[in-house]
Every structure is written in structure tokens, then in C-alpha cells.
Design an enzyme around this catalytic site. Structure first.
Site, PDB file in Angstrom:
ATOM      1  N   TRP A  39     -10.739  -9.330 -80.254  1.00 16.90           N
ATOM      2  CA  TRP A  39      -9.598  -9.508 -81.156  1.00 16.90           C
ATOM      3  C   TRP A  39      -9.905  -9.062 -82.570  1.00 16.90           C
ATOM      4  CZ3 TRP A  39      -5.279  -9.122 -79.024  1.00 16.90           C
ATOM      5  CH2 TRP A  39      -4.974  -9.744 -77.809  1.00 16.90           C
ATOM      6  N   ASP A  50      -8.063 -15.230 -88.207  1.00 14.02           N
ATOM      7  CA  ASP A  50      -7.237 -15.308 -86.998  1.00 14.02           C
ATOM      8  C   ASP A  50      -7.733 -16.511 -86.201  1.00 14.02           C
ATOM      9  OD1 ASP A  50      -5.966 -15.073 -84.572  1.00 14.02           O
ATOM     10  OD2 ASP A  50      -6.719 -13.055 -84.117  1.00 14.02           O
ATOM     11  N   LYS A 107      -1.188 -20.273 -77.614  1.00 16.31           N
ATOM     12  CA  LYS A 107      -2.434 -20.816 -77.083  1.00 16.31           C
ATOM     13  C   LYS A 107      -2.490 -22.324 -77.348  1.00 16.31           C
ATOM     14  CE  LYS A 107      -3.311 -16.353 -76.856  1.00 16.31           C
ATOM     15  NZ  LYS A 107      -4.117 -15.401 -77.566  1.00 16.31           N
TER      16      LYS A 107
HETATM   17  C1  LIG Z   1      -3.861 -14.053 -78.071  1.00 14.79           C
HETATM   18  C2  LIG Z   1      -4.565 -13.614 -79.286  1.00 14.79           C
HETATM   19  C3  LIG Z   1      -4.058 -12.577 -80.094  1.00 14.79           C
HETATM   20  C4  LIG Z   1      -2.818 -11.789 -79.720  1.00 14.79           C
HETATM   21  O1  LIG Z   1      -1.668 -12.509 -79.989  1.00 14.79           O
HETATM   22  P1  LIG Z   1      -0.206 -11.906 -79.749  1.00 14.79           P
HETATM   23  O2  LIG Z   1       0.657 -13.078 -80.110  1.00 14.79           O
HETATM   24  O3  LIG Z   1      -0.093 -11.465 -78.350  1.00 14.79           O
HETATM   25  O4  LIG Z   1      -0.018 -10.796 -80.727  1.00 14.79           O
HETATM   26  C5  LIG Z   1      -4.739 -12.260 -81.236  1.00 14.79           C
HETATM   27  N1  LIG Z   1      -5.871 -12.908 -81.598  1.00 14.79           N
HETATM   28  C6  LIG Z   1      -6.381 -13.900 -80.856  1.00 14.79           C
HETATM   29  C7  LIG Z   1      -7.634 -14.588 -81.295  1.00 14.79           C
HETATM   30  C8  LIG Z   1      -5.750 -14.289 -79.683  1.00 14.79           C
HETATM   31  O5  LIG Z   1      -6.284 -15.265 -78.922  1.00 14.79           O
END
Ligand SMILES: *Cc1c(COP(=O)(O)O)cnc(C)c1O
Length: 364
Positions: A104, A174, A198
Site C-alpha cells: 500500500w 494511511d 476495514k
Molecule cells: C484497503 C486499503 C487501501 C485501499 O483502499 P480503497 O478504499 O480500496 O481505496 C489502502 N491502504 C490500505 C492500508 C488498505 O488496507
């Protein structure tokens, strides 16, 4: 109800049962308003109450200082990969630092590069993204517009125990797969964000916590819906927001506050749940191998492998027959992965741990 499985999906992921029940109860009619949250205006009184309660809950859970804004945006975490450099980096005359610890943050770097100069402060590629860097390994620029990191790499299952120290350079994080899994000192961050699907709610909304001075940096020429300053001025209601997803965020954060009792308690529960699975992996005499080095193991995503791909497959198939589902690893890395977010009941983890022990005995 007996048909509900233990769903170890990495995202969209399991939600607390009591939250789903509450949503079902209120689906036809929000108490006192005669209509569903799916049917009412985002400018109506009841929706205003929902979005401000969601914000208040998030502020309470993370003890967010008053000089931070809480935004509810669309486009997922991946749009933030671009919006952050678009608003904070482009036109600043500076570069940004990226700490690449897995899939990511690597993706965030490549999106960041579409907007400005992004430097790699550390890259874990050569060590197969099994660990995070130590402070001494980081090449940080003291004049960077920001330093970017991902607190929990969902695919590789590695998690930072403490934020990197970037001095006066704003820290951008993030936290999509570990927000609310433990208390965090928001004052250490410039921007902390997470897509909801999540650990916060359903897909469709992204929570962005951003410091005032960074909000102020947005260029007026940016399209409105990509402009933090304009989105903040409109209190996330520049256009129709994902009303139902925001409503669900309110219910999930109610659950964290009222049923769980806050993030310290959630953290204790999460650590214990994770230790059940890592305990089985470590005691399996190499039948199961975890991906991350021990001290960087994620308490949210537990990737592991069996001695062969056939056994990986057999494991998943047999687990499914006893109601333990969605245990496949990310398509980019294979193997298995158990995502054990806040809403995964301890009972599900206990059942998976027992299944793992039994499977190892029979197939080892
Ligand atoms: C799932 C995830 C993403 C992607 O998220 P989207 O909502 O599909 O854009 C980005 N970073 C992390 C750490 C994730 O777990």
C-alpha cells in the site's frame, strides 16, 4: 442467524453483529423521522445529527485536538494517495518523503509521483516487506512537505508500533487497516486517514483527520471535490455524501465507545486475539510460517503459509466447511491471511486457532 460464518476478509470486512442488527432495526424508519436513512436528504436535520454524532464519536475515541478537522470523503484510501500530494505537495516548491514498507505505501508513492517530487526515505522491497525500518535507516529531508507512511500494511501484515519521528515535517499516515485498533496520539500527525471498510464501517466513505494548517494549503484552482479547504468549509457536504456509510460509521463508533468501552480496551482485546494465532504459528514446528518478523507483526492482518500450495488450498477448503471463510492471501502474494479486525469476535479467532492446530496435526 445460525448461517453467519466467521469472515476473515481483509476488506470489506466483518462488522459488529449488534451494529448490523441496529441498522436492520432502523432501516425502514429512523426513530422519530418516519423514513429510512437511505431516503432522506443529506441536508435534513436527522442526517445532520448523524454526521455530527459520527464526528463527535471519532473525536472522542482518538481524543482529537481541536486544531484538527474530521472529513468524510469518497474515493477510498486510494484517492487520498493522490489528494494528499495534490493539496499539500504540488506547487509547494518542496518534495515529499515516502517510507515504503509494503504494497500500500508502494502504491501511495506511485500515485504521489503523479503530483510532485516524491523521494523514497526507505524501501523494504529487498527484505520482502517483512519489517519496518529503524530510525537510523530512514533518509529524511528536514524540508519535506510531508513524510508518508502506512501504519499497517494490510497485505504483508506488518505494523508500526510507534510512529516514525519526523521532527517538524508533517507526518501523513494511511491507517486504513488499523485505525481504532488502539489509542493513537493524533497530535503527532499532520494527516491520519482510513477508508472505512476495514475497521470503521462499510465501503464508500473515507475518514480524513487533518490539521488546520494543512487544510489551509489547498490551491483554489483545484476542483472542489479534490480540495480539502473547500470540503472542510462545507463540512464534508459539498455534494451528496455517502449517507448510509456515514450512518454506519456512527453505529460502529457508538459500539466502540459504548459496548467495547474505548480504544484501550479494544487494544487489549486485539492483542490477545492476535496472540492466539501467532501462538499457533510459532508452536507449529514450521508447519505454519508467518510473513513478518516477530516484532513487526500486525495485530489486524495475520498472513501465513503452509508447507505447500496444495496444503494452502486444502486448508481453505476445509476451513470453509466449518464456517471459517475468506482466508486466502492477497492475490499479489498468495498464501493465507486471517484479518482479525476489531469486529472479529474472539470466538472466531479461538475457533480458527483450534482448526489450525488440528489441521497441522493431521497434515504435518
Ligand atoms: C484497503 C486499503 C487501501 C485501499 O483502499 P480503497 O478504499 O480500496 O481505496 C489502502 N491502504 C490500505 C492500508 C488498505 O488496507
Amino acid at each position: 442467524m445460525q448461517d453467519r460464518v466467521f469472515n476473515f476478509s481483509a476488506g470489506p470486512a466483518v462488522l459488529p453483529l449488534s451494529v448490523l442488527q441496529k441498522a436492520r432495526e432502523e432501516l425502514l424508519c429512523l426513530p422519530g423521522f418516519g423514513a429510512s436513512v437511505l431516503e432522506i436528504s443529506h441536508r435534513s436535520k436527522p442526517f445532520e445529527a448523524i454526521i455530527s454524532a459520527a464526528e463527535e464519536n471519532i473525536r472522542k475515541l482518538l481524543a482529537i485536538p481541536s486544531n484538527y478537522r474530521v472529513l468524510f470523503l469518497q474515493g477510498g484510501a486510494i484517492l487520498q494517495f493522490a489528494m494528499i500530494p495534490m493539496n499539500i505537495l504540488k506547487g509547494s516548491g518542496k518534495s515529499a518523503d515516502y517510507i515504503v514498507t509494503g504494497s500500500w505505501s508502494k502504491k501511495a508513492l506511485s500515485e504521489g509521483k503523479t503530483q510532485g517530487e516524491c523521494n523514497v526515505a526507505w524501501d523494504g522491497k529487498d527484505t520482502q516487506f517483512k519489517r519496518k525500518p529503524s530510525a537510523g535507516e530512514l533518509t529524511l529531508n528536514p524540508n519535506a512537505a510531508y513524510c508518508y507512511f502506512c501504519s499497517n500494511e494490510t497485505i504483508e501484515g506488518i505494523q508500526w508500533q510507534a510512529e516514525p519521528d519526523t521532527g517538524d515535517v508533517p507526518l501523513v499516515c494511511d491507517s486504513s487497516s488499523d485505525i481504532f485498533c488502539r489509542p493513537v496520539d493524533v497530535s503527532k500527525y499532520g494527516i491520519l486517514y482510513a477508508c472505512a471498510q476495514k475497521n470503521v464501517g462499510p465501503a464508500g466513505v473515507t475518514v480524513v483527520i487533518i490539521r488546520d494548517d494543512l487544510v489551509a494549503k489547498s490551491d483554489d484552482n483545484l476542483p472542489s471535490l479534490l480540495n480539502y479547504k473547500k470540503l472542510d468549509a462545507a463540512k464534508s457536504l459539498l455534494n451528496t455524501p455517502p449517507c448510509f456509510a456515514i450512518y454506519m460509521v456512527k453505529l460502529v463508533t457508538d459500539w466502540l465507545l459504548e459496548e467495547v468501552g474505548g480504544l484501550e480496551k479494544m487494544y487489549a482485546i486485539n492483542k490477545e486475539k492476535a496472540s492466539l494465532l501467532y501462538g499457533v504459528i510459532d508452536a507449529s514446528n514450521g508447519f505454519y510460517t508467518g510473513h513478518a518478523e516477530k516484532e513487526f507483526r500486525s495485530i489486524m492482518n495475520v498472513p501465513f503459509r503452509l508447507p505447500s500450495e496444495e496444503l494452502d488450498k486444502k486448508f481453505q477448503e476445509e476451513a470453509k466447511t466449518v464456517g471459517l471463510t475468506t482466508l486466502g492471501g492477497h492475490r499479489s502474494v498468495g498464501g493465507l491471511r486471517a484479518s482479525i479486525y476489531n469486529a472479529m469476535p474472539r470466538e472466531g479467532v479461538v475457533k480458527l486457532a483450534a482448526f489450525m492446530k488440528d489441521f497441522a496435526k493431521k497434515n504435518g
